[in-house]
Design a protein around this motif. Structure first.
Motif, PDB file in Angstrom:
ATOM      1  N   HIS A 244      40.400  37.836  32.435  1.00 35.72           N
ATOM      2  CA  HIS A 244      41.894  38.480  32.132  1.00 35.72           C
ATOM      3  C   HIS A 244      42.861  37.806  31.495  1.00 35.72           C
ATOM      4  O   HIS A 244      43.031  36.829  31.676  1.00 35.72           O
ATOM      5  CB  HIS A 244      42.185  39.130  33.451  1.00 35.72           C
ATOM      6  N   CYS A 264      44.818  47.162  34.514  1.00 36.01           N
ATOM      7  CA  CYS A 264      44.756  46.235  33.461  1.00 36.01           C
ATOM      8  C   CYS A 264      44.264  46.929  32.192  1.00 36.01           C
ATOM      9  O   CYS A 264      43.203  47.584  32.027  1.00 36.01           O
ATOM     10  CB  CYS A 264      43.452  44.894  33.811  1.00 36.01           C
ATOM     11  N   CYS A 267      40.787  45.364  30.414  1.00 36.28           N
ATOM     12  CA  CYS A 267      39.370  45.791  31.158  1.00 36.28           C
ATOM     13  C   CYS A 267      39.319  46.990  31.736  1.00 36.28           C
ATOM     14  O   CYS A 267      38.341  47.295  32.256  1.00 36.28           O
ATOM     15  CB  CYS A 267      38.997  44.815  31.857  1.00 36.28           C
TER      16      CYS A 267
HETATM   17 ZN   LIG Z   1      41.497  42.784  32.887  1.00 35.01          ZN
END
Ligand SMILES: [Zn+2]
Ligand SMILES: [Zn+2]
Ligand SMILES: [Zn+2]
Ligand SMILES: [Zn+2]
Ligand SMILES: [Zn+2]
Ligand SMILES: [Zn+2]
Length: 316
Positions: A244, A264, A267
């Protein structure tokens, strides 16, 4: 005129004759007294000249019946008093009286004796029950002389307050109540403890910190009334999987319930948290295709530990 003169001379003649008889009588009497010098005092008698009483001696004399000479004098003893007891001074409640043995003939006091004082005669007692200012008072008054005594017993009793709220207590501040004694009007103030019943407003996000692949979220809300009392709820998400970029997190927050969704944007994994009992409970990460450009999403500005360390360096 001649008749008047004749009457006067007649009266004078009578007077002269009377004077002559009187002088003759005196002459005879004198002759008798002279005779005493030769009296043998054969005939006599006892005569009482002073009668005795209880206060005075008596006197008898023996008197010659011929020459009337006092031949002997005898003193007669006093008579006995005739006494009886009499109350000469009545006793009072506190002072003794006197009774005297008095002769009813001469009023002489032969003997006195004390009569004891009678003592007060108290009527039924008047009582005044105890108050916050004085103990119980019992008062007795003598029905004869009016003398009164008062006696205190026990102690004073507590004030009896009737309370009134002067200022009501709020969720955070004390109130004031004022008590007034129903017996003596004395007043007293006391505080009323805060109610503690805060009315909380909406949740806000206080901080979001990244710890590796987890995020720690802290929310808070405060009381709408007092503005002071705040409550916090915190929770840590489960780990996001994969690689990440920590700068790509967004969140959506519902102020009323405190529900928070963290996404997020890279992702497409998201978790949602729900507040329960002071902690935020997060779901496991799941797929989420929401567009962060749509309404309600906000960027999570990360303040990671290394950044703070750098700041510290910068400051020094
Ligand atoms: Zn992510
Ligand atoms: Zn004589
Ligand atoms: Zn007497
Ligand atoms: Zn009395
Ligand atoms: Zn009182
Ligand atoms: Zn409050």
């Amino acid at each position: 005129m001649n008749i008047e003169a004749a009457r006067k001379s007649g009266r004078m003649a009578v007077t002269i004759v009377f004077a002559g008889v009187l002088s003759l009588y005196i002459l005879v009497m004198t002759t008798t007294t002279v005779h005493a010098q030769n009296c043998m005092h054969d005939e006599y008698e006892w005569v009482s000249v002073i009668k005795p009483t209880c206060s005075r001696f008596g006197k008898d004399i023996r008197l010659c019946q011929d020459c009337e000479e006092i031949l002997e004098t005898e003193i007669i003893p006093k008579l006995d008093h005739k006494c009886k007891w009499e109350r000469t001074k009545e006793p009072t409640c506190t002072l003794p009286g006197v009774k005297s043995y008095i002769c009813k003939n001469c009023s002489e006091v032969i003997e006195t004796e004390e009569i004891p004082a009678k003592g007060h005669r108290f009527a039924r007692a008047k009582t005044q029950s105890a108050t916050c200012r004085s103990p119980k008072i019992t008062e007795r008054t003598c029905s004869v002389c009016g003398f009164s005594t008062s006696e205190q017993s026990g102690g004073r009793i507590e004030h009896r307050y009737k309370w009134k709220v002067t200022r009501a207590a709020t969720c955070a501040d004390c109130g004031i109540k004022t008590g007034t004694c129903t017996m003596c009007n004395v007043t007293k103030t006391e505080s009323i403890p805060p109610t503690g019943k805060h009315k909380y407003g909406d949740w806000s996000v206080k901080s979001v910190k990244v710890k590796g692949k987890k995020l720690k979220v802290v929310q808070e809300r405060s009381c709408k009334t007092c503005g002071r009392n705040t409550r916090e709820a915190s929770g840590t998400t489960a780990s996001f999987s994969g690689k990440h970029d920590n700068g790509k997190y967004y969140y959506k927050h519902t102020k009323k319930t405190g529900r928070i969704v963290i996404l997020c944007s890279e992702c497409r994994q998201s978790v949602s948290g729900k507040i329960s009992g002071g902690t935020i409970k997060f779901t496991r990460p799941k797929k989420n295709n929401s567009k962060v450009s749509s309404k309600g999403w906000r960027r999570v500005y990360i303040m990671c530990a290394c950044f703070l360390d750098n700041m510290s360096y910068g400051l020094t």
